[in-house]
Structure formats: structure tokens, C-alpha cells
Motif scaffolding. Structure first.
Motif, PDB file in Angstrom:
ATOM      1  N   LEU B   3       6.986  -7.639  -3.186  1.00 13.31           N
ATOM      2  CA  LEU B   3       6.392  -6.332  -3.468  1.00 13.31           C
ATOM      3  C   LEU B   3       4.892  -6.541  -3.609  1.00 13.31           C
ATOM      4  CD1 LEU B   3       6.123  -3.413  -4.299  1.00 13.31           C
ATOM      5  CD2 LEU B   3       7.098  -3.981  -6.526  1.00 13.31           C
ATOM      6  N   LYS B  30       4.194  -3.945   5.841  1.00 12.56           N
ATOM      7  CA  LYS B  30       5.538  -3.393   5.659  1.00 12.56           C
ATOM      8  C   LYS B  30       6.517  -3.998   6.673  1.00 12.56           C
ATOM      9  CE  LYS B  30       8.700  -0.528   4.252  1.00 12.56           C
ATOM     10  NZ  LYS B  30       9.447  -0.985   3.077  1.00 12.56           N
ATOM     11  N   ASN B  34       7.814  -6.632   3.571  1.00 16.90           N
ATOM     12  CA  ASN B  34       7.396  -6.413   2.187  1.00 16.90           C
ATOM     13  C   ASN B  34       7.586  -4.959   1.758  1.00 16.90           C
ATOM     14  OD1 ASN B  34       6.045  -9.093   1.687  1.00 16.90           O
ATOM     15  ND2 ASN B  34       4.946  -8.390   3.515  1.00 16.90           N
ATOM     16  N   ASP B  35       7.792  -4.761   0.468  1.00 16.37           N
ATOM     17  CA  ASP B  35       7.615  -3.433  -0.107  1.00 16.37           C
ATOM     18  C   ASP B  35       6.125  -3.260  -0.380  1.00 16.37           C
ATOM     19  OD1 ASP B  35      10.229  -2.594  -0.099  1.00 16.37           O
ATOM     20  OD2 ASP B  35      10.685  -3.539  -2.022  1.00 16.37           O
ATOM     21  N   ILE B 125       9.723   3.254  -2.776  1.00 17.26           N
ATOM     22  CA  ILE B 125       9.850   1.957  -2.103  1.00 17.26           C
ATOM     23  C   ILE B 125      11.321   1.571  -1.933  1.00 17.26           C
ATOM     24  CG2 ILE B 125       7.550   1.118  -2.687  1.00 17.26           C
ATOM     25  CD1 ILE B 125       8.593  -0.403  -4.974  1.00 17.26           C
ATOM     26  N   LYS B 126      12.173   2.024  -2.851  1.00 15.30           N
ATOM     27  CA  LYS B 126      13.613   1.772  -2.700  1.00 15.30           C
ATOM     28  C   LYS B 126      14.143   2.473  -1.443  1.00 15.30           C
ATOM     29  CE  LYS B 126      17.891   1.900  -5.279  1.00 15.30           C
ATOM     30  NZ  LYS B 126      18.653   2.730  -6.229  1.00 15.30           N
ATOM     31  N   GLY B 128      12.617   2.701   1.187  1.00 18.92           N
ATOM     32  CA  GLY B 128      12.053   2.034   2.361  1.00 18.92           C
ATOM     33  C   GLY B 128      10.722   2.595   2.816  1.00 18.92           C
ATOM     34  N   VAL B 130       6.488   3.610   2.197  1.00 24.06           N
ATOM     35  CA  VAL B 130       5.280   3.112   1.540  1.00 24.06           C
ATOM     36  C   VAL B 130       4.767   4.200   0.602  1.00 24.06           C
ATOM     37  CG1 VAL B 130       2.859   2.487   1.936  1.00 24.06           C
ATOM     38  CG2 VAL B 130       4.648   1.569   3.428  1.00 24.06           C
TER      39      VAL B 130
END
Lengths: 422, 422
Positions: B3, B30, B34-35, B125-126, B128, B130
Motif C-alpha cells: 500500500l 497500480k 500496489n494499492d 482501495i478494497k 480495487g 485509486v
């Protein structure tokens, strides 16, 4: 002591000097002993500039982010206006739509107002301060910012006037109110002192740039007295009120309140429609599927071809191609012979609540047009309106002649006839 | 999968083209799995332009409205950046400080962060996507918008990195990271790969334009690894981490991490201070009442005048007049004879955690200065820093000589040495 909601459009707060001028007016209204709630649009071209920026970074802006972006405009103008009013010695606080409690549905870009929780605004005016509210914006149930679309700031003002039970809602513009005709076309047009919501709606729907339909409908629904007036003078502008109130105030109202003209429509004539039940319905269903907004319709049975009729109707010119394409595609299904299109037509409308109780109105209209040699192509009427389709080249002279015939001519000092911004 | 919080300053999003470039980098991060949470400042000069507008309408803007006004800047940049990331094919949503759950106290213009309720950002972010968060702003308990003051966007980024337990917080700037000295003065300065929070704080406090103290203090408090890097390249920048982590990563760190120089201080010398307990305390209490920030202090007993001592100290030049005025006013109370002022002084500082375990550091410093013929006027030290006051005209050559003496010279491709915006 009255509670007044004042709405200032983008041109009234286009720069620092304009903002200071508007602040002086707000301060005056407050000093006269009124409670004041102000709704303000974005400064001048801010909204267009923000749209341009969005178009520079993306071809299809997500609607949620577009609304967040656009609301920056009112955030700037409301903060500056609150500062300017404070500078005038009157305490003032600025509130976003979210802070002011304007709740909307989720339709970004064209959200509908679900309700207003005006606690914070009420507290502000109770404390003796002026509340400055950002127009055009609200918040949905997810705490996301929404915009109200066209006419959004006018509608915001009316909605707060309704929620706060304000005594009046003043819509400031750059002219002295609503005019009996477009002064650019009818130089003798004068400002109307008083009109009903219904008259305003009819005029706005038929080409007059008065107020946004939506704001007027809102005002009618909640019976909010509107006062459309100039931000450049202290003259009384145009009061827009309920018919009841209008009758009390104006004992002898003119029969006709205003003359509107509209060049934005086109005519479609369908020749050879089967003269059987349901034929017209099928045609208008097809027009509806093409999202066409029909204004006037005339149907007549063609004597020369028994068993068939002709139907003519008007649609906004911007919808013309789509509608005609749809009709052509469905031609055999609809059983129609021929589609004729007249792209440019003129529509002249006279509007007046007095029409109901006066006879001879249509005769006077037709006489005036006949004297001008103007041919009438189509006619449609409502309870308080008569509209006629004429050739576009006689539209303006027809407007002047009809304005004169109904005794509306005044000595006018109006120069420009403008809208009220968004 | 990590993250990452990425912070982009105003110069990184100055126009549509820059915003698109930044969006590509976010999308890349992304796509690498990565988150990503992004904190963004207002575009280029937006904030200054808004301040100018406020100054046009009022001489003393109310602080609440000023904060509402200024936050329009980040509202615009965050919305545009979310649009641009979406255009890159990565779902992105923009959030104001209020929407992102950044809660502050009531100090408009310089609010402190009380906490973050990051539910909405976590959900984003969960899902998916940004999350793009407006820097520099939050909301207080009255639902009013506040701004965080200088370094506010950096601090916002670090605060979110802490609240979200991010793996790192990337601070994007227009250079490759933190430099061992100002490259405009020391052309051989190179970028530092790794440094501790404490070193960064010492450098920033002594004239190096690194990061805002506040953001670094926040990062130290919550142990957030910072990565200061260029938005124009993919090179590793400077990692700023805890001393523990730093020792693990860098087995053989240089004794000195960086050389800072500072021209913004002045020196006040007070001659003839009564050599009795409490005399100095009274003087510094007076300086405190004038809001003077003292950096270095030297006291010595004047051999020629027994019973009296001299005290010299440095204050920022912008505070000089106020402090001197205060001291002059209290002169007889303080029992002092004379106040001497040196408006222009140079302060050279060397900073390095390695100083603790290495001897001979000060000797090497003084030798380098002596070889240059630079006279040392005052000295102050901390555990990881030595600062000396020298004449302003030798300050830059001293910086170069000391940089060389401690083996910091590199072949540098840096051209401009800039800050990180607000």
C-alpha cells in the motif's frame, strides 16, 4: 422584518468589483432590518473554464468527479462574497450545499433536490448574520457532491426560500425584470410588474428567456413569491406570484402579459397517414423513442385522398435529424407515405391569464397578423396561451405588431435582454 | 502487494499535461499490483491567485471563509487527477479532506490533525480503485473546512500513510530526492540514498529545503517510511526512515549525511549582562514575549569587565526588528548595557547520525574552515549536528570545502534544487 432570499448569478459576481457591489446591496438589505440568505453562482466564466480543464485531461469525465470539479466555482464565489459582506460591516458566513443541508438524489450533473435541512442556515440568521449559500450544488446520501444542472442556482434559491418560509425570493439579473417581449426584437417592450407562475412557465416554454422552468415550477409548487430584478438598480422588478395573489394585487391586469417568439423549432409534416385508429399514436411513439419533444400538433384529413390524413408537428431543431431518421426507418411499419420537413419556422405566442375571462383575444391576434400579411401555418392553444406558426421572415414584425395590438407598447429603457445565468 | 501513499505537489500538477503525466505514474504503480492512495496539492499558482482575489475584496479576510476559499484549489486538482487516472483505464475517485475523514481542530489556516477516519478510503482501495485525496485540508467538529498551513499537503500524505499503515509514503518533487547540500551552491552535491528522520529534521531546521519539519515529525512519530523522489524519473530517491531501519539498511553510512547553509538568520549580541543568576533568563523571556525563535546561543564572561558577561544569539532576520525593539524597551529592567546587531550572518551546519560513533568530526570541520581562512564566530551542536556562524561572504565556499572534506562530493546531474511545495 422580512426574511429575504437573494440570488446572484455569475455575471453579477464576475470579478472583485462586482462582488463588492453585490455585497453592498446585501448589506443594505440587512441594514433595512431584513434577515438575508444569499444564493450565489460561480464567478463569470469559471464553470466553463473548469469544463475546459476537464476536457483537456479526459474525453469522458466521470460524472461524480465532474460535479466535484464544478462545485469549486461556487465555493470560490461564496467565500469571496462572504468576505466582501463582512468588509461592509455585516457578519456573513459562507456555506457549501453540503453544509447548508441541501440533499439530493444521485443523478450527478442533474440532481434533484430531495429536501433541505436548514438548521445551520436558520442558526446563522438567528445569530444576526447573513448566510451565503453556494448555488447549483448539494450532497447525496453517500456524502458525495452533486450539481443540479441547468437553472440550478435559481432552483437552489427558490428551494431555500421554500424551506425557510421566506417572504420573497429575489432573483437578480442584469435587466429590470421580465419583459413583455424581447426588447431586441420589440423595442417598445416594457418590464412586467406582476405575473403568475403559469404565465411565466408558458413564456419560458415558448422562447422567452425569463427564468428556468424548473425554478418557476419549484416556486409554484411551494408558493414562493419571486422578484426578478436588476442588480444594477433599486427599481422594483417583476413579481411572479400565484394567481390568487396576482388577482388581489392587480385589479386590472392586461389581458396579455407577454409576447414570446421562438426560432428554435422545426416542422415535420407526415403525408398519407392511414386514417385508422392508432395510426397517430404509433407515429408519436416513434418520435418519443427518438427523444423528440413535440410542442404543436395539427392533424387534418386530406379531402383529396380519402382514407388518409396528414399530421404536422413541431420539434426542437436540434432534435430534427434524429426524429426524421427514426420516422424514415419505421416508415413502412407506420404505413406513412411521405415525410416533409420545414427546418426553419417561426412560432409566435401570446400569454396572459386574462385570456380566460376575455373574449376576442384570438380574433385580435389573427387580425393583427392578417394586417401584416402573415400567413398562419399552425395554431395551438392552452388556457392562457395562443401560439401560431408563421414564416420565420415575418416573425419579428409579427411580434411587434401583436405587441402593439394588445396595448403592451411602453417607452422602454431596456437595452439588452438577458437570461439569469444558470 | 504494497500500500503506497503518493503525494504530488502543485508544480507536479501545474497544468493538464502535468496532470496526465502524474496520472500515468499513478496508473503504473497500480498496475504493478500496489494499492495506491494519492494526496495532491492545488495546481501551480492556484492558491496564490485565490489569495489575490480575497485581497481584492477585503483587507482582513475572515479565517473560516479564507479556508473555504483556498480549499477550492485542491478540489479542482483532485477531481482533474481522478479523471486523468480514470482515462488511463484505472478506476479512481477523488475525495475532499472532509470526505476522506481528516478531522482537525478549529485553528483555521493552521489546523492540527486530530485524527483520520479512513473508512471511505479503505473501501475505495478494497474495491480495487485509486483514492485521490485533497491535500492541505480537513474538517473540524462543526463540519467546517480547515486548512493545515505550511507543509499541509506533505503532512496530509504522511497522516494517511500512518492511518492506513501504508508500506511507504512517496513525496514527489522535481529533483531526485534530498541532496547532501544545495546543488546551486555545492555543484558536487549528490542525492542521499538513505537518512534518518532526525537527520532530516536537523537539515530542514538549518536551512536545507528538504521537507516541511511538520511532515517529517509526523512521519517519525508514526514511523512512516518516506521516499522523496522525482516525478520526472523512475530513479530511487531518498528514503527517510527510523534510525533502527536505517542502521539495518546501511551498514556503512557516511559519517556526515548533509551540509546545510542558512543566510536567513541575524545575530544579536548583548554586552554587559549582569553576571548574576537569572540575568540570562530575563533576557530570553523578553525575546520570547517578542515571539523570537532563538537558534544558537553563546555566553561568555567578559574578562575585561568582571561581574558582567556577554550573550550572543541568533534569531530569524524577519524577527530581528521586533526582538531588538523589545530588548531596547526593557533595557533598564534587564540591566544590560548595549545591544549589538549583525544583520547578515552565515550559518553552516553538518548533520549526520554517524557523528555519534565517530570522533574527530569537529576537528575535520574546523580544519576545513581554517584552510579556507574562515573565522568561526559561534558554535552550537546537537547529538548529530554541528553548526558554526561564519561571515556571509565565505558561507558558500565553506559549504563546498566542508562537503569535500567529508567525502560527500559526487558527480551530480542535478540542476535545480527545489522544495516540495506546500
Amino acid at each position: 422584518m422580512a426574511l429575504v432570499v437573494q440570488k446572484f448569478g455569475g455575471s453579477s459576481v464576475a470579478d472583485a468589483a462586482s462582488i463588492k457591489r453585490v455585497a453592498k446591496r446585501i448589506a443594505e438589505t440587512k441594514r433595512m432590518g431584513n434577515d438575508v440568505v444569499v444564493v450565489v453562482s460561480a464567478m463569470g466564466d469559471t464553470t466553463d473554464e473548469l469544463i475546459d480543464l476537464a476536457e483537456e485531461v479526459t474525453t469522458k469525465p466521470p460524472s461524480r468527479e465532474m460535479d466535484i470539479l464544478l462545485t469549486a466555482g461556487e465555493r470560490i464565489s461564496m467565500a469571496l462574497l462572504a468576505m466582501a459582506v463582512t468588509e461592509e460591516g455585516i457578519e456573513a458566513h459562507a456555506y457549501t450545499g453540503q453544509q447548508a443541508g441541501l440533499l439530493t438524489d444521485d443523478k450527478y450533473g442533474q440532481a434533484s433536490i430531495l429536501g433541505i435541512i436548514p438548521e445551520r442556515i436558520l442558526r446563522t440568521i438567528k445569530d444576526g448574520a447573513v448566510a451565503i449559500v453556494a448555488g447549483f450544488q448539494g450532497v447525496n446520501s453517500q456524502n458525495d457532491v452533486t450539481t443540479l444542472g441547468r437553472g440550478g442556482s435559481d432552483t437552489t434559491a427558490v428551494a431555500f426560500a421554500a424551506a425557510l418560509h421566506a417572504d420573497s425570493c429575489e432573483i437578480y439579473t442584469d435587466v429590470d425584470g421580465v419583459f413583455s417581449a424581447d426588447p431586441r426584437v420589440v423595442p417598445a417592450a416594457g418590464h412586467v410588474a406582476l405575473m403568475t407562475y403559469e404565465e411565466t412557465l408558458e413564456l419560458a416554454a415558448h422562447g422567452a428567456k425569463v427564468l428556468h422552468l424548473r425554478a418557476v415550477e419549484f416556486a409554484r409548487k411551494f408558493n414562493v413569491p419571486l422578484h426578478v430584478r436588476s442588480s444594477f438598480s433599486n427599481k422594483e422588478g417583476t413579481w411572479i406570484v400565484s394567481e390568487n395573489l396576482s388577482q388581489q394585487k392587480a385589479m386590472e391586469a392586461p389581458v396579455i402579459t407577454g409576447v414570446a417568439h421562438d426560432r428554435s423549432q422545426s416542422k415535420i409534416s407526415i403525408v398519407g397517414v392511414p386514417d385508422v385508429p392508432g395510426a397517430a399514436s404509433k407515429i408519436f411513439a416513434a418520435v418519443g423513442r427518438a427523444d423528440g419533444n413535440i410542442d404543436m400538433i395539427v392533424q387534418n384529413t386530406a379531402l383529396s385522398t380519402p382514407g388518409q390524413s396528414n399530421i404536422s408537428f413541431t420539434v426542437p431543431r436540434v432534435q430534427l435529424d434524429t426524429v426524421v431518421e427514426k420516422l424514415r426507418a419505421d416508415r413502412s411499419d407506420l404505413g406513412i407515405k411521405e415525410i416533409q420537413v420545414t427546418e426553419e419556422i417561426g412560432i409566435l405566442s401570446i400569454v396572459g391569464a386574462g385570456m380566460r375571462s376575455h373574449s376576442g383575444v384570438s380574433a385580435k391576434l389573427f387580425t393583427a397578423l392578417a394586417e401584416l400579411g402573415a400567413n398562419i401555418d399552425m395554431i395551438s392553444t392552452s388556457e392562457i396561451r395562443i401560439s401560431v406558426v408563421v414564416a420565420p421572415d415575418v416573425l419579428e414584425s409579427a411580434a411587434r405588431a401583436v405587441h402593439t395590438a394588445f396595448g403592451l407598447d411602453q417607452e422602454s429603457d431596456a437595452i439588452v435582454y438577458g437570461g439569469t445565468g444558470r
